[in-house]
Design an enzyme around this catalytic site. Structure first.
Site, PDB file in Angstrom:
ATOM      1  N   ASN A   3      41.849  13.083  70.112  1.00 48.45           N
ATOM      2  CA  ASN A   3      41.069  12.619  71.253  1.00 48.45           C
ATOM      3  C   ASN A   3      41.790  12.970  72.548  1.00 48.45           C
ATOM      4  O   ASN A   3      42.975  13.288  72.562  1.00 48.45           O
ATOM      5  CB  ASN A   3      40.921  11.096  71.196  1.00 48.45           C
ATOM      6  N   CYS A  57      38.322  13.790  63.136  1.00 46.37           N
ATOM      7  CA  CYS A  57      37.325  13.378  62.145  1.00 46.37           C
ATOM      8  C   CYS A  57      37.676  13.962  60.778  1.00 46.37           C
ATOM      9  O   CYS A  57      37.794  15.183  60.636  1.00 46.37           O
ATOM     10  CB  CYS A  57      35.932  13.842  62.564  1.00 46.37           C
ATOM     11  N   ARG A  70      41.239   3.126  65.510  1.00 47.67           N
ATOM     12  CA  ARG A  70      40.239   3.604  64.546  1.00 47.67           C
ATOM     13  C   ARG A  70      40.251   5.122  64.458  1.00 47.67           C
ATOM     14  O   ARG A  70      40.720   5.710  63.489  1.00 47.67           O
ATOM     15  CB  ARG A  70      38.849   3.075  64.932  1.00 47.67           C
ATOM     16  N   ASP A  71      39.767   5.771  65.498  1.00 51.79           N
ATOM     17  CA  ASP A  71      39.688   7.237  65.474  1.00 51.79           C
ATOM     18  C   ASP A  71      41.084   7.854  65.392  1.00 51.79           C
ATOM     19  O   ASP A  71      41.290   8.876  64.740  1.00 51.79           O
ATOM     20  CB  ASP A  71      38.968   7.715  66.731  1.00 51.79           C
TER      21      ASP A  71
END
Length: 301
Positions: free
Chosen positions: A244, A235, A11-12
């Site tokens: 991340n 983001c 996802r991220d």
């Protein structure tokens, strides 16, 4: 001591990239699950026009039955997204609330108070369907538009989420600015508000402090951490946000501190390579470049 890692590369990690094929996502998912990680954030049910890389969320979720030992979750940002996720068979949801108004407007088109007020409805819809709901507080330390986030904005969201019946709470360093002291300070303010609820943390390594912040979080009592194989992520609605903390880098750090994660380091490095290959290249993680600490003979350094 044990720490549970949730890999968020699906996802991220992918949300800021150009869309990749479903087959490539399944290959990445297989490599992540092969690491032994027990929790995976698999996708997000958000606007396909705003996050085209995750437009195939429902289709991807049809593949999850092949991994019965993994707890899958999906991020939602609205009531509609919540219903879409539940209709796709996802039983663990994450609802994100930005603690800063400017990021909240950029991310979901409403301010923090409006997003916080929706927690009640989303918890209710999730629980009525037999699902769990985690509330993630984004920009918990800093906002790219508003600057430092006052801790009371975070604690107000936490208090509301707990009262509404959220099953988990997480605090997120969306733009990778926090440092160990600030992590422990905020954790100390959040813990008294959540009772027995699990507290998680999510860090980006944008300014090189992500791993140090993650270790500080563990020392402060947080036992759930997000990470992304290959260090993918960022983001799309926060200028300057980048990857991340890498799952493999975090596993290496925690292992040498006597903290168990249940994740196989070599498998995590392999998954990182799959992740970087899927998106067409990138710097990758420190462990991808250097490997575990072994000489050519196989002896430890």
């Amino acid at each position: 001591m044990d720490v549970t890692l949730r890999d968020v590369a699906m996802r991220d990690g992918l949300q800021i990239e150009e869309p990749i094929s479903l087959d490539a996502k399944v290959e990445l998912l297989q490599s992540i699950c092969a690491t032994g990680v027990t929790e995976v954030e698999v996708t997000a049910f958000v606007s396909p026009s705003k996050v085209p890389a995750l437009a195939d969320a429902a289709e991807l979720c049809t593949q999850l039955g092949d991994f019965p030992d993994v707890r899958f979750s999906a991020l939602v940002a609205s009531v509609n997204g919540t219903r879409r996720a539940l209709d796709s068979g996802v039983s663990n949801l994450e609802y994100v609330v930005s603690a800063s108004d400017s990021h909240s407007r950029a991310n979901v088109g409403r301010n923090t108070d409006a997003s916080t007020a929706l927690i009640d409805d989303i918890v209710g819809i999730a629980h009525d369907a037999g699902a769990t709901l985690e509330v993630i507080i984004a920009t918990a330390w800093d906002c790219p538009f508003d600057g430092p986030t006052p801790p009371e904005r975070v604690t107000a969201i936490v208090t509301h989420a707990v009262a509404a019946g959220a099953d988990r709470i997480s605090i997120a360093d969306t733009i990778g600015t926090t440092t160990p002291r600030r992590v422990t300070d905020l954790a100390a303010q959040v813990f008294p508000l959540i009772g027995d609820l699990p507290l998680g943390a999510h860090f980006h390594n944008t300014r090189g402090t992500g791993l140090a912040s993650a270790y500080a979080a563990v020392q402060a009592g947080i036992t759930r951490l997000d990470a992304s194989v290959g260090g993918l992520g960022g983001c799309p609605f926060a200028p300057g946000a980048s990857g991340n903390i890498a799952t493999e880098d975090l596993v290496y750090l925690l292992r040498d501190c006597g903290i168990e994660t249940g994740v196989d380091l070599d498998a995590a490095i392999r998954a990182g390579r799959v992740a970087i290959g899927a998106v067409g290249g990138g710097d990758g993680s420190a462990l991808m470049r250097a490997g575990d600490r072994k000489l050519a003979t196989g002896e430890p350094r």
